[in-house]
Design an enzyme around this catalytic site. Sequence first.
Site, PDB file in Angstrom:
ATOM      1  N   ASP A 177       0.860  -1.183   0.000  1.00 43.94           N
ATOM      2  CA  ASP A 177       0.000   0.000   0.000  1.00 43.94           C
ATOM      3  C   ASP A 177       0.900   1.238   0.000  1.00 43.94           C
ATOM      4  O   ASP A 177       1.861   1.293   0.762  1.00 43.94           O
ATOM      5  CB  ASP A 177      -0.889  -0.016   1.246  1.00 43.94           C
ATOM      6  CG  ASP A 177      -2.008   1.002   1.203  1.00 43.94           C
ATOM      7  OD1 ASP A 177      -1.725   2.184   0.891  1.00 43.94           O
ATOM      8  OD2 ASP A 177      -3.152   0.636   1.490  1.00 43.94           O
ATOM      9  N   ILE A 178       0.587   2.230  -0.854  1.00 43.97           N
ATOM     10  CA  ILE A 178       1.430   3.434  -0.909  1.00 43.97           C
ATOM     11  C   ILE A 178       1.126   4.402   0.230  1.00 43.97           C
ATOM     12  O   ILE A 178       1.837   5.383   0.412  1.00 43.97           O
ATOM     13  CB  ILE A 178       1.346   4.156  -2.272  1.00 43.97           C
ATOM     14  CG1 ILE A 178      -0.075   4.638  -2.558  1.00 43.97           C
ATOM     15  CG2 ILE A 178       1.890   3.271  -3.372  1.00 43.97           C
ATOM     16  CD1 ILE A 178      -0.175   5.579  -3.744  1.00 43.97           C
ATOM     17  N   HIS A 224     -10.840  -4.445  -2.536  1.00 44.16           N
ATOM     18  CA  HIS A 224      -9.477  -4.721  -2.093  1.00 44.16           C
ATOM     19  C   HIS A 224      -9.458  -5.034  -0.597  1.00 44.16           C
ATOM     20  O   HIS A 224     -10.160  -4.423   0.183  1.00 44.16           O
ATOM     21  CB  HIS A 224      -8.517  -3.577  -2.423  1.00 44.16           C
ATOM     22  CG  HIS A 224      -8.941  -2.229  -1.946  1.00 44.16           C
ATOM     23  ND1 HIS A 224      -9.985  -1.518  -2.503  1.00 44.16           N
ATOM     24  CD2 HIS A 224      -8.441  -1.441  -0.966  1.00 44.16           C
ATOM     25  CE1 HIS A 224     -10.110  -0.363  -1.894  1.00 44.16           C
ATOM     26  NE2 HIS A 224      -9.191  -0.295  -0.945  1.00 44.16           N
TER      27      HIS A 224
END
Length: 145
Positions: free
Chosen positions: A31-32, A101
């Site tokens: 995850d960014i 997600h």
Amino acid sequence: MNPYTIFSEIIAGTAPSSMVYEDPEVVAFMDIRPVTPGHLLVIPRVPARSLAELDPALGGKLFQVGQRLAAALRESEVNCDGVNFFLADGVTAGQEVFHVHLHVIPRTPGDGFGLRARATSPQRADLDYLAGSIRGALQRNPGIS
């Protein structure tokens, strides 16, 4: 509805990602905007905006991959003590990217992450009433997924 999201580009390989897992149905990547170090996202290759649109077998696959990733997080340099799974379905639930997600969030003592909820203690009659309502919806709509 437009199925395009940044996840479509990640799946296509046209957007950068730090890929951790890939198979013909599912991919997982870092995850960014991680809430803790090692925070992963697991997504189906076929876009589904919501759980209602997601094939149940594919939903099961997301959690199977998540379970493997949780074990890998514990064995990796992340070295977490626990793992949270989180899936937001709909705006009110906090969904921001409309491609289902599953968040796989490694946990360590004092990491600062936590869910805050206002817990109540409803009467058994209220619980029974809502349980009956949900059972009725399942019976009326056997195809609910």
